[in-house]
Write an enzyme that holds these catalytic residues in place. Structure first.
Site: not given
Ligand SMILES: Cc1ncc(C[n+]2csc(CCOP(=O)(O)OP(=O)(O)O)c2C)c(N)n1
Ligand SMILES: [Mg+2]
Lengths: 310, 280
Positions: A8, A34, A55, A80, A106, A114, A164
């Site tokens: 990322r 992020s 989104e 998402f 991610h 998470d 991530r």
């Protein structure tokens, strides 16, 4: 080579780098810090659009912008981007063949703490089932950079899957990314390990371990899951006679399935899919999770031995 | 164009709707008939820089039919405008035709966005409008939504976006016909009050009568004059307008007339077309 970078991170840097060369518009949904699209935003604030936590709307907005001739990147967490907004990606972006690149970060369980709600393990499967969608899953920072430029140069929808977690490099700094072309990272004759994303490094390590045990394992990196490089897969099956796939994704519908589809129709060989065994992720440290879910070199090794009856 | 000429186009569009849906044996006549006048006014008066020889002209005003199921009306008005041969509309929904059940940007000249999944078109229209802002271009973007469609959460995501980015080059039209598939919008899942909701979302709300050109025309003018906010014209309409037995009947949302019903509908529309000086 000891240094690490999250794909990322490389994505954000690549957007900022290529923002000067190509006419890009970048969209995000309140996750720019992020997803790292913030790196682009700082350099080109006028070409960055925050869509807020919406989104589905973002994907259709991206489509609308693309109809006016621009190349659009739309970013969010893979959960998402591919999950929440699946139907917008399908109907607003892919069906009209619009020039939208979905920068999904991610991905997988290496998201870590998470937990399951933020750990998509189905996104490759969802995206690759959409007609015309290109699906790319880079293994390291260099490949992520190359993938971004390839996505820009490709006309039409592309799904880019980034992680991530900071991961080691498996390629050299001068690495040339070729869309749709698998890469043989290590030659071998007894078995082939076909991998993608952060599992490419595990595949390389597995190959080293197997070598010490007298097993010659070829390692192939499939960064472009669709369109898949059939030739390199069929050749490997023909020459090594056994295939292991390794991916940070459900074993249903991802790289393993894609490889199985190619082999079953062309050159069936013994095969085992290493990946997430059809269960949800959970909270934990990324490396501990990868260990627990069997996404490791040692699990590839045991499966390779099982496949070869050794 | 004067109102009579516009009305003639609107009725020719209605005729296309009935022809298309009848020959396909399926489709959505009700909501197509309620927007025929709006589309006639948009394509023959309001929208600028449309070029039938260059449908992708970058400076053109755009139109997104967010309620894509009303494609027969869009195909009808595009055919009347001259984007393609009128006869093509009859191929609606046929396997060898480009006239897909829902509008497809790849298949039909003049279509600016593929739609059909409710809620997505208005977002795409926002995308076009913000792209114009990024390029300092002056084209405007129009989008027709259904009143039932506003039950989709995405409509409100788009509403927030358009106001946040002050998309005053965006003009939505809400086809307020009060009906959706399962009946009255207030019985199925009331989205009312729609005007107050859009006002609360910081839109410029304009009221109009959907079958009255003066009313629509002044609505579009007010939208053009408004700066700093997106506009929505809440256009009170009659679903099925122009075919007596289809008017205000939820059952005609997505049903094709049989041969007998088609004959009656055609005769009614032809009578108006002839009265307006056209050839029925
Ligand atoms: C996302 C989505 N859900 C459901 C449908 C099926 N559908 C087609 S038309 C319609 C009713 C639309 O009602 P309204 O927006 O009021 O349209 P109109 O009355 O103008 O025809 C539905 C539910 C759809 N096309 N898209
Ligand atoms: Mg309605």
């Amino acid at each position: 080579m000891s240094q690490k970078k999250a794909t990322r991170e490389a994505y954000g840097e690549a957007l900022a780098e290529f923002g000067g060369k190509y006419d890009l518009v970048v969209l995000d949904a309140d996750l720019s810090k992020s997803t790292k699209t913030d790196t682009f935003r700082q350099k080109y604030p006028d070409r960055f659009i925050n869509c807020g936590i919406a989104e589905a709307n973002m994907m259709s907005i991206a489509a609308g912008i693309a109809t006016t001739g621009k190349t659009v990147f739309a970013s969010s967490f893979a959960m998402f981007a591919a999950g929440r907004a699946y139907e917008q990606v399908r109907n607003s972006i892919a069906y009209p063949e619009l020039n939208v690149k979905i920068g999904a970060t991610h991905a997988g369980i290496s998201v870590g703490e998470d937990g399951a709600t933020h750990q998509p393990i189905e996104d490759i499967s969802l995206m690759r089932a959409i007609p015309g969608m290109v699906v790319i899953s880079p293994a390291d920072g260099y490949e992520a950079r190359g993938a971004v430029e390839a996505a820009i140069l490709h006309k039409g929808p592309v799904y880019l899957r980034f992680g991530r977690l900071a991961v080691p490099y498996v390629n050299e700094p001068d690495y040339k990314f070729e869309l749709g072309k698998g890469v043989t990272l290590k030659d071998g004759s007894d078995i082939t390990i076909i991998s993608t994303g952060l599992m490419v490094k595990e595949a390389l390590d597995a190959s080293d371990i197997l070598k010490n045990e007298g097993i010659s394992a070829r390692v192939i990196n499939i960064h472009t899951i669709k369109p898949i490089d059939k030739e390199i897969i069929i050749k490997a099956a023909r020459e090594t006679g056994a295939v292991i796939t390794a991916e940070e994704h459900n074993i249903i519908g991802g790289l393993g399935s894609a490889v199985a589809e190619v082999l079953v129709e062309n050159f069936p060989v013994k095969m085992i899919r290493v990946g997430i065994n059809d269960k949800f992720g959970k909270s934990g440290k990324p490396l501990a999770l990868l260990e627990e879910y069997g996404l490791t070199a040692s699990n590839i090794v045991s499966n390779a031995k099982k496949l070869l009856n050794k | 164009m004067n109102n009579k000429e516009l009305m003639l186009i609107a009725y020719k569009v209605k005729k296309h709707v009935i022809d298309a849906v009848h020959s396909a044996g399926s489709g959505h006549p009700g909501g197509s008939l309620s927007i025929s006048e709006t589309l006639a006014l948009l394509y023959f008066e309001e929208m600028q820089n449309l070029d039938i020889n260059n449908p992708k002209n970058p400076d053109r005003d755009r139109f997104v039919l967010s309620k894509g199921h009303c494609s027969p009306a869009l195909y009808g008005v595009l055919a009347e405008k001259g984007f393609f041969c009128r006869d093509l509309v009859k191929g609606f929904r046929q396997i060898d035709s480009c006239m897909q059940g829902h509008p497809s940007i790849k298949d039909v000249p003049g279509v600016d966005m593929s739609t059909g999944s409710l809620g997505q078109g208005i977002s795409a229209a926002c995308g076009m409008a913000i792209s114009a802002k990024l390029d300092n271009k002056s084209y405007r973007v129009y989008s027709v939504m259904g009143d039932g469609e506003t039950q989709e959460g995405q409509v409100w995501e788009a509403a927030m976006f358009a106001a946040h980015y002050k998309l005053d080059n965006l003009c939505a039209v809400l086809d307020f016909n009060g009906l959706q598939i399962d009946g009255n919008i207030t019985d199925v899942m009331s989205p009312l009050p729609l005007d107050e909701k859009f006002k609360a979302f910081n839109w410029n709300v304009i009221y109009a009568e959907a079958h009255d050109f003066d009313s629509l025309r002044s609505g579009f003018a007010k939208a053009r004059e408004c700066k700093g906010k997106p506009s929505i014209i809440i256009a009170k309409s009659t679903k099925g307008k122009g075919v007596s037995f289809m008017e205000n009947a939820a059952g005609w949302h997505g049903n094709a007339p049989n041969d007998e019903q088609y004959a009656i509908a055609s005769a009614e529309l032809d009578a108006v077309i002839t009265e307006l000086g056209g050839v029925g």
